[in-house]
Structures are given as structure tokens and as C-alpha cells.
Motif scaffolding. Structure first.
Motif, PDB file in Angstrom:
ATOM      1  N   ILE A 177       0.867  -1.195   0.000  1.00 57.11           N
ATOM      2  CA  ILE A 177       0.000   0.000   0.000  1.00 57.11           C
ATOM      3  C   ILE A 177       0.896   1.235   0.000  1.00 57.11           C
ATOM      4  CG2 ILE A 177      -1.832   1.263   1.223  1.00 57.11           C
ATOM      5  CD1 ILE A 177      -2.639  -1.373   2.571  1.00 57.11           C
ATOM      6  N   CYS A 194     -12.750   0.955   3.393  1.00 56.79           N
ATOM      7  CA  CYS A 194     -11.895  -0.219   3.654  1.00 56.79           C
ATOM      8  C   CYS A 194     -12.530  -1.123   4.722  1.00 56.79           C
ATOM      9  CB  CYS A 194     -10.500   0.230   4.094  1.00 56.79           C
ATOM     10  SG  CYS A 194      -9.414  -1.170   4.427  1.00 56.79           S
ATOM     11  N   PRO A 196     -11.831  -4.267   5.830  1.00 60.53           N
ATOM     12  CA  PRO A 196     -10.985  -4.938   6.846  1.00 60.53           C
ATOM     13  C   PRO A 196     -10.168  -3.972   7.703  1.00 60.53           C
ATOM     14  CG  PRO A 196     -10.067  -5.271   4.646  1.00 60.53           C
ATOM     15  CD  PRO A 196     -11.301  -4.445   4.464  1.00 60.53           C
ATOM     16  N   ALA A 198      -7.696  -1.949   7.021  1.00 64.53           N
ATOM     17  CA  ALA A 198      -6.246  -2.061   6.828  1.00 64.53           C
ATOM     18  C   ALA A 198      -5.568  -0.700   6.933  1.00 64.53           C
ATOM     19  CB  ALA A 198      -5.961  -2.687   5.468  1.00 64.53           C
ATOM     20  N   ILE A 199      -6.341   0.373   6.663  1.00 66.61           N
ATOM     21  CA  ILE A 199      -5.779   1.724   6.746  1.00 66.61           C
ATOM     22  C   ILE A 199      -6.608   2.564   7.719  1.00 66.61           C
ATOM     23  CG2 ILE A 199      -4.592   1.918   4.512  1.00 66.61           C
ATOM     24  CD1 ILE A 199      -7.178   2.878   3.274  1.00 66.61           C
ATOM     25  N   CYS A 216      -5.238  -6.301   4.537  1.00 73.10           N
ATOM     26  CA  CYS A 216      -5.640  -5.790   3.214  1.00 73.10           C
ATOM     27  C   CYS A 216      -5.930  -6.954   2.266  1.00 73.10           C
ATOM     28  CB  CYS A 216      -4.523  -4.910   2.647  1.00 73.10           C
ATOM     29  SG  CYS A 216      -4.842  -4.379   0.955  1.00 73.10           S
ATOM     30  N   THR A 217      -7.076  -6.875   1.584  1.00 69.13           N
ATOM     31  CA  THR A 217      -7.462  -7.944   0.654  1.00 69.13           C
ATOM     32  C   THR A 217      -7.091  -7.595  -0.791  1.00 69.13           C
ATOM     33  OG1 THR A 217      -9.627  -6.943   0.410  1.00 69.13           O
ATOM     34  CG2 THR A 217      -9.429  -8.653   2.096  1.00 69.13           C
ATOM     35  N   THR A 218      -6.413  -6.475  -0.974  1.00 65.63           N
ATOM     36  CA  THR A 218      -6.045  -5.937  -2.293  1.00 65.63           C
ATOM     37  C   THR A 218      -7.274  -5.736  -3.197  1.00 65.63           C
ATOM     38  OG1 THR A 218      -5.506  -8.108  -3.241  1.00 65.63           O
ATOM     39  CG2 THR A 218      -3.689  -6.900  -2.242  1.00 65.63           C
ATOM     40  N   CYS A 219      -8.406  -5.380  -2.579  1.00 65.44           N
ATOM     41  CA  CYS A 219      -9.641  -5.164  -3.356  1.00 65.44           C
ATOM     42  C   CYS A 219      -9.566  -3.876  -4.183  1.00 65.44           C
ATOM     43  CB  CYS A 219     -10.853  -5.119  -2.430  1.00 65.44           C
ATOM     44  SG  CYS A 219     -10.837  -3.702  -1.303  1.00 65.44           S
ATOM     45  N   ARG A 220      -8.727  -2.946  -3.763  1.00 65.53           N
ATOM     46  CA  ARG A 220      -8.508  -1.657  -4.433  1.00 65.53           C
ATOM     47  C   ARG A 220      -9.724  -0.722  -4.381  1.00 65.53           C
ATOM     48  NH1 ARG A 220      -4.771  -3.075  -9.710  1.00 65.53           N
ATOM     49  NH2 ARG A 220      -2.814  -2.749  -8.646  1.00 65.53           N
ATOM     50  N   ASP A 221     -10.654  -0.979  -3.473  1.00 63.62           N
ATOM     51  CA  ASP A 221     -11.799  -0.066  -3.313  1.00 63.62           C
ATOM     52  C   ASP A 221     -11.306   1.329  -2.943  1.00 63.62           C
ATOM     53  OD1 ASP A 221     -13.659  -1.930  -3.930  1.00 63.62           O
ATOM     54  OD2 ASP A 221     -14.323  -2.325  -1.873  1.00 63.62           O
ATOM     55  N   CYS A 222     -10.251   1.380  -2.128  1.00 65.07           N
ATOM     56  CA  CYS A 222      -9.719   2.677  -1.685  1.00 65.07           C
ATOM     57  C   CYS A 222      -9.223   3.491  -2.881  1.00 65.07           C
ATOM     58  CB  CYS A 222      -8.606   2.469  -0.661  1.00 65.07           C
ATOM     59  SG  CYS A 222      -7.353   1.309  -1.202  1.00 65.07           S
ATOM     60  N   VAL A 233      -2.621   0.565  -4.416  1.00 62.91           N
ATOM     61  CA  VAL A 233      -2.490  -0.766  -3.809  1.00 62.91           C
ATOM     62  C   VAL A 233      -2.040  -1.754  -4.880  1.00 62.91           C
ATOM     63  CG1 VAL A 233      -3.707  -2.648  -2.630  1.00 62.91           C
ATOM     64  CG2 VAL A 233      -4.251  -0.277  -2.065  1.00 62.91           C
TER      65      VAL A 233
HETATM   66  S1  SF4 Z   1      -7.195  -2.498  -1.182  1.00 62.27           S
HETATM   67 FE1  SF4 Z   1      -7.635  -0.641  -0.021  1.00 62.27          FE
HETATM   68  S2  SF4 Z   1      -9.800  -0.843   0.540  1.00 62.27           S
HETATM   69 FE2  SF4 Z   1      -9.133  -2.869  -0.117  1.00 62.27          FE
HETATM   70  S3  SF4 Z   1      -8.506  -3.842   1.788  1.00 62.27           S
HETATM   71 FE3  SF4 Z   1      -6.651  -2.931   0.934  1.00 62.27          FE
HETATM   72  S4  SF4 Z   1      -6.487  -0.939   1.878  1.00 62.27           S
HETATM   73 FE4  SF4 Z   1      -8.582  -1.657   2.234  1.00 62.27          FE
END
Ligand code: SF4
Ligand code: SF4
Ligand SMILES: [Zn+2]
Length: 280
Positions: A177, A194, A196, A198-199, A216-222, A233
């Protein structure tokens, strides 16, 4: 030489160990190796499980097969001193004293209904017994009786799920990240989206920071939510965050060690066969 060949040797870094759950990071690895380890944990480890059951008495409304299936799926502690089922030369269906352990279950409901639990199973060896005493097997009504003799043997998860030591064997890439404070206006939209967590934006700070990288699930929603393009991410495709949880038949560290051992012997076997081919 491709990139994989130039890589440093794989390394394992333990992150946490709780109950039968182990989390670790596998570094300097390819997806192929990570997946081979995961699959070996599930299917290439010898564990002890009930293999054959003789139903001596059963006047319950349940079919023998139904009860036998339930009993066979009760996880037992593994005794590695038993010769595996495919390696013992006794040739007996029930096994011999070197490759099998006998377990018995005698239960009867005389005056009132009785719930039969895994803890009612008696083993001839302390090293092989149900991992928990509290797994319900059957409820007997008054006058019902169940007598069973079972033979536990060591086998592989790829033969049958009862020998699989794992309840969870999963991995994901190690997230990366990056936050660019010069572009960030501190709106907090990335933090709100986010799930989970993670931030976060720590108290007194104007820009987000990583709170728990491994969450972080690396979903990239952020990234999608950020109006300023201030968060990025990605993931390290040579590092894998593993979660390994066992039924309790073996500790997770032992499953991991045995899985790696099983892979090494497979490669050695393969190398020997190749050498033989070259000689011919
Ligand atoms: S990619 Fe962004 S929104 Fe998704 S889990 Fe990781 S930090 Fe959170
Ligand atoms: S959404 Fe973008 S601008 Fe807003 S706090 Fe997060 S990184 Fe900063
Ligand atoms: Zn035998």
C-alpha cells in the motif's frame, strides 16, 4: 535463466500461532511453489483416521453406514509411529499392531435418552484418540444400543478427506500500500470504504496510514474511491501470506514441515527416474 531461477531461496517467516492456526509469509516464491505447498499440506501428509468399522450392535433408526461415516470423520490425534496403510506388508484389511489402532464405542440408553459423544470412544493407545471429546455422534432413545469396533490407520488426504489434516490452507499475495501525502487532502473516503480496516487516519494526522497490512485484501476499493489519486495498492508476487489451520490431528508447523518434506521426496524421486532414463 528465467526470473524464478535467479530468485533467492524461499523463506518462511512466522507471523502468528493461535490454537491450531498458523499464519506465515512465504518469501522468494512463485505461485507454483506456494500452491504446491498448500496442496501438499492438504493431501500429502500421513495422518491417523478411522479406516474400517465393524458395527457389532445397532438398534437405532440410523443405518450403520450413516453412523460409520460420522465416526470416520471424527479427527483423531496422529501417531506417526504407525506404519502407513500403503506401506505395511501385513496385507490385513483391519491392519496389524504395527499399522492399526483399535477403538471401541459402547453406548446404551437405559432409562433416558443419551447423547453419544466422541469422548465415549475408547482407544487401545493414548497416542490415538479424538482431538475433542465434545463431537456428538448420535442420540440414543430409551432401549437403544450401539456397539462399534473401529480400526484407525495412517493414510493420505488425497485418498479420503478423513485423512486431511487441514481445515484451512489458503494464501494471498503480500499487499503493498502506497500513500502519497502530497496529493492527499485527508478526506478519509479510502478509510471509510476499507472493510478490513487495513488503513486509518491516526488522531492528529491529516493523511491515512497503514494500520494492518496483512488485513488488506487488495480489493482496491480505496483506489477507486480516492478523488486525488493519492493511494495505490498492489502486491508482491513473490511473497504469500499463508493461513494454515488443522483439525488438531497434528500441529500446523508439523503439517508444514511434512508437506515440504513430501515435496522434496517427490522431486528426488523424479530426479532419480530422470537419471535412469538418461542411462537407458
Ligand atoms: S485495497 Fe484498499 S480498501 Fe481494499 S482492503 Fe486494501 S487498503 Fe482496504
Ligand atoms: S481518499 Fe485519497 S485523498 Fe482522501 S484520505 Fe484517502 S488517500 Fe487521501
Ligand atoms: Zn500392518
Amino acid at each position: 535463466m528465467d526470473d524464478e531461477c535467479k530468485m533467492a531461496p524461499p523463506q518462511i517467516e512466522i507471523i502468528s500461532r493461535e490454537g491450531n492456526r498458523l499464519r506465515f509469509i512465504l518469501r522468494n516464491s512463485s505461485v507454483a511453489l506456494a500452491n504446491a505447498i498448500r496442496r501438499a499440506c492438504i493431501s500429502e501428509i500421513y495422518t491417523t483416521a478411522i479406516d474400517l468399522v465393524a458395527v457389532v450392535a445397532n438398534n437405532t433408526p440410523f443405518h450403520d453406514e450413516f453412523i460409520v461415516h460420522r465416526i470416520a470423520m471424527i479427527p483423531l490425534t496422529t501417531d506417526k509411529s504407525l506404519i502407513p496403510k500403503d506401506k505395511c506388508t501385513c496385507g490385513s484389511r483391519t491392519g496389524c499392531e504395527k499399522c492399526a489402532v483399535t477403538l471401541t464405542l459402547r453406548a446404551e440408553a437405559r432409562d433416558q435418552p443419551v447423547v453419544v459423544y466422541s469422548g465415549d470412544i475408547q482407544s487401545e493407545r493414548d497416542t490415538v484418540k479424538p482431538v475433542s471429546d465434545k463431537i456428538p455422534i448420535i442420540k440414543l432413545a430409551r432401549g437403544q444400543r450401539l456397539v462399534i469396533e473401529a480400526y484407525a490407520r495412517n493414510g493420505l488426504g488425497k485418498w479420503h478427506a478423513k485423512w486431511q489434516p487441514t481445515t484451512v490452507a489458503a494464501y494471498k499475495y503480500l499487499p503493498i500500500i502506497k500513500i502519497y501525502p502530497d496529493r492527499c487532502d485527508g478526506c478519509g473516503k479510502c478509510v471509510s470504504i476499507c472493510a478490513p480496516k487495513a488503513i486509518h487516519i491516526p488522531p492528529g494526522k491529516g493523511v491515512p496510514e497503514v494500520r494492518d497490512l496483512l488485513a488488506c485484501t487488495t480489493c482496491r476499493d480505496c483506489m477507486r474511491e480516492c478523488p486525488m489519486n493519492a493511494i495505490e495498492v498492489s502486491w508482491d508476487d513473490t511473497s504469500f501470506v499463508f493461513t494454515l489451520e488443522t483439525t488438531g490431528t497434528l500441529p500446523p508447523e508439523e503439517v508444514l514441515k511434512d508437506a515440504i518434506g513430501a515435496l522434496i521426496s517427490k522431486f528426488e524421486e523424479f530426479r532419480k527416474e530422470l537419471e535412469e532414463l538418461e542411462v537407458k
